[in-house]
Design a protein around this motif. Structure first.
Motif, mmCIF file in Angstrom:
data_model
loop_
_atom_site.group_PDB
_atom_site.id
_atom_site.type_symbol
_atom_site.label_atom_id
_atom_site.label_comp_id
_atom_site.label_asym_id
_atom_site.label_seq_id
_atom_site.Cartn_x
_atom_site.Cartn_y
_atom_site.Cartn_z
ATOM 1 N N ILE A 155 0.835 -1.202 0.000
ATOM 2 C CA ILE A 155 0.000 0.000 0.000
ATOM 3 C C ILE A 155 0.871 1.254 0.000
ATOM 4 O O ILE A 155 0.535 2.272 -0.610
ATOM 5 N N TYR A 191 -3.947 -0.979 -4.759
ATOM 6 C CA TYR A 191 -2.864 0.000 -4.682
ATOM 7 C C TYR A 191 -1.714 -0.314 -5.634
ATOM 8 O O TYR A 191 -0.790 0.489 -5.764
ATOM 9 N N LEU A 192 -1.735 -1.476 -6.265
ATOM 10 C CA LEU A 192 -0.650 -1.844 -7.172
ATOM 11 C C LEU A 192 -0.698 -1.001 -8.447
ATOM 12 O O LEU A 192 -1.755 -0.883 -9.076
ATOM 13 N N ASP A 193 0.457 -0.453 -8.815
ATOM 14 C CA ASP A 193 0.558 0.314 -10.057
ATOM 15 C C ASP A 193 1.142 -0.511 -11.199
ATOM 16 O O ASP A 193 1.259 -0.007 -12.321
ATOM 17 N N THR A 209 4.217 1.379 -1.168
ATOM 18 C CA THR A 209 5.131 1.482 -2.317
ATOM 19 C C THR A 209 4.451 1.318 -3.669
ATOM 20 O O THR A 209 5.002 1.729 -4.698
ATOM 21 N N ASN A 210 3.295 0.658 -3.690
ATOM 22 C CA ASN A 210 2.521 0.436 -4.927
ATOM 23 C C ASN A 210 3.155 -0.540 -5.904
ATOM 24 O O ASN A 210 2.687 -0.677 -7.037
ATOM 25 N N HIS A 211 4.203 -1.255 -5.481
ATOM 26 C CA HIS A 211 4.862 -2.230 -6.344
ATOM 27 C C HIS A 211 5.348 -3.406 -5.496
ATOM 28 O O HIS A 211 5.724 -3.225 -4.333
#
Length: 372
Positions: free
Chosen positions: A297, A330-332, A299-301
């Protein structure tokens, strides 16, 4: 196979003496043989081998129900010198040499646990635990559930797991996914000396069967051990991961030796402006997915790193749990797995190196995830 196994008994790998700096060597001369102790509030360097030895010594002293059995653990001081000095201190009834028969001595240990003792069962390598898979799974893991909780099985199965160096396919498997698959077991996988000592003490005190997956290549590696970890009361809670390095751009999740590779990769990437958050799982089952989710959540990666095979691996489970939970939103970018090669481990060194995740593989995966 039989000849190769006999050679490992007669001349096992990993029998190097612990490596200490000058300060630690002075402490060894000043302190009792039981282990490194400091009166001042300071951290010291302790190898994983010595940390495991300390944990066993302290728990054998603390609880007379604890005993250690396995191949060469007594008079020979252990194939990897983990049990060095314990047979002379505690004798034949507490430190027991066994024949080369995992099926037999594992069954004895499981029966002893059911009868109220707290055995520590050492496998010379977890590859040999397949000889005792019936005792580990059908006898130890399932009994508490099948008896409606009336028969606890407080046993620890421990030993080196995963790839070592030049030992080929039959001695190089990672069993984290194998044993992490089975309800009734707790599975821990330490990286540092504090992990090793704290998790082993917690495993011995637990009323459930615990599989402790160590790494042979880490036995001689010194880590800083805090004053708190030097205490006889120090334990690492089973089921709780640790953030080894804070970061904001990508989460690296790993266990055992690859945690060190993740930290090395993070140091390299930091010079390029990429800040990696490194999560040391420490426990495979029960998995601390909450810590991983909180990091994702932030870092998004997500990149997972493990020495085991890719199919149905620990990384696959982490990715599935993230996808099924709230952190998925939240993953980009898609999560990426870095794993061992999907082949039996070759003997040749250059092929072995290409089958085990390296720092460069982690850096490549991070850049792929971040599209840089």
């Amino acid at each position: 196979m039989a000849a190769g196994r006999a050679l490992r008994l007669l001349a096992p790998l990993g029998c190097r003496l612990p490596q200490h700096g000058p300060a630690a060597r002075r402490l060894l001369l000043q302190q009792p043989r039981r282990g490194l102790r400091l009166s001042a509030a300071a951290a010291i360097q302790v190898t994983v081998r010595d940390a495991l030895n300390q944990a066993l010594d302290e728990e054998l002293e603390r609880d007379e129900r604890v005993f250690l059995l396995g191949e060469e653990v007594a008079q020979y001081d252990g194939a990897y010198k983990i049990s060095r000095g314990l047979w002379k201190k505690y004798g034949d009834k507490r430190i027991i040499d066994t024949p080369i028969s995992e099926m037999g001595f594992t069954g004895i240990a499981v029966g002893a646990a059911m009868a109220g003792l707290r055995p520590v069962c050492e496998f010379m390598t977890f590859n040999f635990s397949m000889q005792a898979i019936d005792q580990v799974i059908n006898s130890a893991a399932k009994t508490c559930y099948m008896s409606a909780g009336s028969i606890p099985v407080p046993i620890v199965f421990r030993g080196p797991n995963g790839a070592s160096a030049g030992v080929a396919a039959q001695h190089s498997q990672c069993f984290a996914a194998w044993y992490g698959h089975c309800p009734g077991l707790k599975v821990v996988s330490p990286w540092s000396s504090e992990d090793a000592k704290g998790l082993l003490k917690a495993a011995i005190r637990d009323d459930n069967p615990v599989v402790m997956l160590e790494n042979e290549l880490l036995y001689g590696v010194p880590f800083e051990m805090s004053e708190q970890a030097q205490s006889k009361d120090f334990v690492v809670p089973i089921g709780k991961a640790k953030i080894e390095r804070e970061g904001t751009h990508v989460t690296l999740v790993s266990h055992s030796r690859p945690v060190g590779h993740c930290l090395e990769a993070a140091a390299v990437l930091a010079k390029e402006g990429v800040e990696c958050e490194v999560v040391n799982l420490r426990t495979i089952r029960p998995m601390d997915i909450e810590t991983v989710e909180a990091s994702v959540i932030k870092t998004n990666h997500l990149v997972t790193v493990e020495g085991g095979w890719p199919q149905f691996g620990v990384g696959a489970e982490i990715c599935a749990r993230i996808m099924e939970g709230s952190a998925f939103n939240y993953l980009d970018a898609p999560a990426v797995r870095v794993t061992g090669a999907d082949v039996p481990m070759p003997y040749a060194k250059i092929l072995e190196d290409n089958c085990i995740p390296q720092v460069k593989d982690i850096i490549f995966a991070v850049k792929k995830t971040l599209n840089i």
